[in-house]
Design an enzyme around this catalytic site. Structure first.
Site, PDB file in Angstrom:
ATOM      1  N   LYS A 108      10.243 -17.712  18.957  1.00 52.80           N
ATOM      2  CA  LYS A 108      11.170 -18.698  18.400  1.00 52.80           C
ATOM      3  C   LYS A 108      12.013 -19.257  19.546  1.00 52.80           C
ATOM      4  O   LYS A 108      12.633 -18.502  20.290  1.00 52.80           O
ATOM      5  CB  LYS A 108      12.074 -18.073  17.344  1.00 52.80           C
ATOM      6  CG  LYS A 108      13.134 -19.043  16.793  1.00 52.80           C
ATOM      7  CD  LYS A 108      13.982 -18.383  15.704  1.00 52.80           C
ATOM      8  CE  LYS A 108      15.154 -19.287  15.285  1.00 52.80           C
ATOM      9  NZ  LYS A 108      15.992 -18.649  14.227  1.00 52.80           N
ATOM     10  N   LYS A 115      12.956 -14.285  20.648  1.00 52.12           N
ATOM     11  CA  LYS A 115      13.678 -15.547  20.517  1.00 52.12           C
ATOM     12  C   LYS A 115      14.485 -15.793  21.785  1.00 52.12           C
ATOM     13  O   LYS A 115      15.023 -14.845  22.370  1.00 52.12           O
ATOM     14  CB  LYS A 115      14.579 -15.481  19.279  1.00 52.12           C
ATOM     15  CG  LYS A 115      15.504 -16.680  19.068  1.00 52.12           C
ATOM     16  CD  LYS A 115      16.322 -16.495  17.781  1.00 52.12           C
ATOM     17  CE  LYS A 115      17.444 -17.508  17.675  1.00 52.12           C
ATOM     18  NZ  LYS A 115      18.261 -17.308  16.452  1.00 52.12           N
ATOM     19  N   ASP A 123      17.583 -12.197  12.667  1.00 52.27           N
ATOM     20  CA  ASP A 123      17.550 -12.447  14.113  1.00 52.27           C
ATOM     21  C   ASP A 123      18.644 -11.600  14.774  1.00 52.27           C
ATOM     22  O   ASP A 123      19.831 -11.901  14.630  1.00 52.27           O
ATOM     23  CB  ASP A 123      17.810 -13.923  14.424  1.00 52.27           C
ATOM     24  CG  ASP A 123      16.708 -14.859  13.943  1.00 52.27           C
ATOM     25  OD1 ASP A 123      15.852 -14.411  13.162  1.00 52.27           O
ATOM     26  OD2 ASP A 123      16.725 -16.042  14.336  1.00 52.27           O
TER      27      ASP A 123
END
Length: 216
Positions: free
Chosen positions: A183, A151, A89
């Protein structure tokens, strides 16, 4: 609904001890969470500890500010994959986004995706700091750069809300036709909020409250 299979059980605080990391790994085993998200220095330990499970090891790159150089983010990614990370990430460079330096952002995402060596790359937009139009632009850049997920948040913005259902919905609308997923992360502390994020289009939830969420 099996909420445990949406959850990346997360511990990213700067003073996380080995015992605290071990605790979330044990909880991940107990509740059969989809994954754990830990700082890069804990990836190897987590990988070894969870070697007999199918729990994904997720780590963060350029965290939490996103303002590292492109080269250092790439090196961080290479190191994380070498140490056993299954997914990465990365934090987008929000300054470059605000400046409209879109070529830089696409290049950075693309090079980090290459450094992932086939592993999943999620790009953290830090939605608390963006307008709706900037969220849309960031999503399009993630598509162009070859990311796998967008995300919402790091959870580290002072006075920030973190994941908001309306932002998740907007992100989903922007990327799902291109095959990217969403996400939601930041401020997801109960079952009701988790379900709202999933309803809005999230297929992953980054949260330190995984146990509380699945226990209802």
């Amino acid at each position: 609904m099996e909420l445990n299979k949406y959850i990346e059980h997360t511990l990213l605080k700067q003073n996380a001890t080995k015992e605290e990391v071990k605790k979330i790994l044990d909880e991940a085993i107990q509740y059969n969470f989809l994954g754990v998200c830990v700082n890069p220095c804990n990836v190897k330990f987590a990988k070894d500890y969870l070697k007999n499970t199918d729990i994904k090891i997720v780590t963060v790159i350029g965290f939490p500010l996103g303002q590292s150089t492109m080269e250092s983010k790439i090196l961080e990614t290479v190191d994380a994959i070498k140490n056993g990370a299954d997914e990465v990430d990365m934090v987008i460079n929000g300054g470059k986004l605000k400046d409209g330096d879109y070529d830089y952002i696409v290049e950075e995402i693309s090079k980090i995706k290459t450094a992932c060596q086939g592993h999943i790359l999620k790009v953290i937009l830090e939605t608390d700091l963006l307008t709706q139009d900037e969220i849309k632009s960031a999503c399009r850049l993630c598509v162009k750069g070859g990311a796998d997920f967008v995300k919402t948040s790091t959870g580290f913005v002072k006075n920030g809300v973190g994941a908001k259902a309306e932002d998740v919905r907007l992100m989903h609308e922007e990327v799902h036709n291109a095959g990217l997923q969403v996400k939601a992360s930041g401020g997801i502390r109960d079952r009701e909020t988790a379900l709202k994020m999933i309803e809005a289009g999230a297929v992953r939830l980054g949260t330190s409250s995984g146990v509380k969420i699945v226990e209802g």
